[in-house]
Write an enzyme that holds these catalytic residues in place. Structure first.
Site, PDB file in Angstrom:
ATOM      1  N   LEU A  59       0.833  -1.216   0.000  1.00 43.74           N
ATOM      2  CA  LEU A  59       0.000   0.000   0.000  1.00 43.74           C
ATOM      3  C   LEU A  59       0.864   1.261   0.000  1.00 43.74           C
ATOM      4  O   LEU A  59       0.617   2.210  -0.745  1.00 43.74           O
ATOM      5  CB  LEU A  59      -0.941  -0.026   1.222  1.00 43.74           C
ATOM      6  CG  LEU A  59      -1.805   1.191   1.506  1.00 43.74           C
ATOM      7  CD1 LEU A  59      -2.656   1.588   0.306  1.00 43.74           C
ATOM      8  CD2 LEU A  59      -2.735   0.923   2.713  1.00 43.74           C
ATOM      9  N   ASP A 101      10.113   3.054   7.233  1.00 36.38           N
ATOM     10  CA  ASP A 101       9.900   1.595   7.253  1.00 36.38           C
ATOM     11  C   ASP A 101      11.088   0.983   7.981  1.00 36.38           C
ATOM     12  O   ASP A 101      12.117   1.650   8.129  1.00 36.38           O
ATOM     13  CB  ASP A 101       9.806   1.046   5.805  1.00 36.38           C
ATOM     14  CG  ASP A 101       9.067  -0.298   5.733  1.00 36.38           C
ATOM     15  OD1 ASP A 101       9.587  -1.296   6.269  1.00 36.38           O
ATOM     16  OD2 ASP A 101       7.980  -0.352   5.151  1.00 36.38           O
ATOM     17  N   TYR A 148      -4.241 -11.790  13.072  1.00 40.79           N
ATOM     18  CA  TYR A 148      -4.291 -10.528  12.322  1.00 40.79           C
ATOM     19  C   TYR A 148      -5.646  -9.834  12.542  1.00 40.79           C
ATOM     20  O   TYR A 148      -5.709  -8.640  12.872  1.00 40.79           O
ATOM     21  CB  TYR A 148      -4.067 -10.842  10.839  1.00 40.79           C
ATOM     22  CG  TYR A 148      -4.242  -9.686   9.902  1.00 40.79           C
ATOM     23  CD1 TYR A 148      -3.370  -8.599   9.913  1.00 40.79           C
ATOM     24  CD2 TYR A 148      -5.273  -9.675   8.955  1.00 40.79           C
ATOM     25  CE1 TYR A 148      -3.517  -7.543   9.024  1.00 40.79           C
ATOM     26  CE2 TYR A 148      -5.424  -8.639   8.061  1.00 40.79           C
ATOM     27  CZ  TYR A 148      -4.550  -7.580   8.097  1.00 40.79           C
ATOM     28  OH  TYR A 148      -4.700  -6.531   7.210  1.00 40.79           O
TER      29      TYR A 148
END
Ligand code: NAD
Ligand code: SER
Length: 311
Positions: free
Chosen positions: A13, A34, A141
């Site tokens: 994304l 990141d 998740y």
């Protein structure tokens, strides 16, 4: 002009969202971060910093140094990898969210947190899954995403933090590889179709899930953050969808462009069980009504664009 920090910017994304944010808000105003180095486009088009999103002190100092107004928090471990490493998924997803929520509270930033169709489980109506409904996720998740939605609502109610988010379906894109989700088949199929003319799918032919082309996912992220907050009845976790795909329907669509393409199936029981626990379709009426959500791509236009870019 807004100053923006993006965590997990090197992922599927982020590699689409960061260039769009830089177009809109100025290259220097969008700090991509990141724990690993991202693709050349993100490195080359504006500032990048290695940053562990679970490190509260480092995230706080970075946000302060760049006078950040808005955080797009993308760092996460996705569903399939999360089932292989559940405690790691809990640790990364919850610690990083707690970190960005605290930074947002202390520094007055707005926060975008993407949730997922993985918050739904058995007990939710399958077609369509309503916006507000029973949510009993079966994966680590999904549990972290549901806890995240609730935590974001709590920080808004208790501390007035401007938290917003959407529940994405499977996101389809080219460029950066997907990060280990149950919906990754819908990307792998295009790469294998172009390269080998054949794909062996890890989900069964009739497994239906919601999907969205990545340019629409980027529009959703920016659209909900730019929405007039007086119009928002919901805040975090708007259902958003663009199309419903099965491996069979997508392979039929690809065959219209590549008539020799073939598909067969070697079902992975872990990912099949995850997919079977998710809805066949979600109802995104609240997003359409409250902030004008409207996707541009359907199965035909998405397939054409994917094949054009990959061929
Ligand atoms: P991805 O796995 O491709 O990217 C995640 C990025 O986070 C990676 O670049 C990774 O290096 C980074 N990361 C991991 N741990 C980190 C840490 N501790 N600190 C900093 N960075 C870290 O995932 P994505 O597909 O880009 O997903 C982005 C967000 O959107 C996630 O929150 C995900 O749950 C959500 N989402 C994605 C999809 C989808 O289909 N891709 C669907 C629903 C929701
Ligand atoms: N595409 C994601 C996954 O499969 C859904 O959040 O994990």
């Amino acid at each position: 002009m807004k100053k923006i920090l993006v965590t997990g910017a090197g992922g599927q994304l982020g590699s689409w969202l960061v260039p769009k944010l830089r177009d809109l808000y100025g290259d220097l105003n969008v700090l991509a971060t990141d724990i690993r180095q991202p693709c050349d486009e993100i490195m080359g088009s504006g500032p990048f910093q290695v940053l562990d999103a679970t490190d509260t002190k480092a995230v706080g100092q970075t946000a302060e140094r760049h006078r950040v107004d808005l955080i797009y928090h993308l760092a996460a471990i996705l569903s399939a990898v999360g089932e292989l490493h559940p405690l790691r998924a809990w640790g990364v997803n919850m610690r990083s969210l707690r970190t960005v929520l605290e930074v947002a509270r202390e520094q007055g930033c707005a926060l975008f947190m993407p949730s997922s169709i993985a918050v739904f489980g058995y007990g939710t109506a399958k077609d369509p899954a309503p916006q507000d409904t029973v949510m009993l996720p079966t994966t680590m998740y999904g549990i972290t995403k549901l806890a995240g939605e609730l935590l974001c609502n709590y920080y808004h109610r208790k501390f007035g933090v401007d938290t917003r988010g959407v529940r994405y379906p499977g996101l389809i894109s080219y460029g950066t590889s997907p990060g280990g989700g149950t919906t990754d088949w819908s990307i792998d199929i295009f790469y294998k179709a172009v390269r080998d003319g054949h794909y062996t799918c890890f989900l069964g032919p009739q497994t239906q899930l919601d999907m969205m082309y990545m340019s629409d996912a980027v529009s959703a992220a920016i659209g909900v953050m730019e929405a007039d907050q007086d119009m928002l009845e919901h805040r975090n976790a708007f259902n958003v969808t663009a199309m419903q795909l099965t491996p069979e329907t997508l392979s039929n669509e690809i065959q219209k462009h590549l008539p020799g393409f073939t598909i067969d199936y070697d079902v992975d029981p872990v990912r099949q069980a995850i997919a079977d626990s998710w809805p066949d379709r979600i109802d995104d009426a609240a997003a359409r009504e409250e902030w004008g959500w409207e996707p541009l791509f359907d199965i035909a236009s998405m397939t054409e664009d994917m094949l054009k870019h990959l061929s």
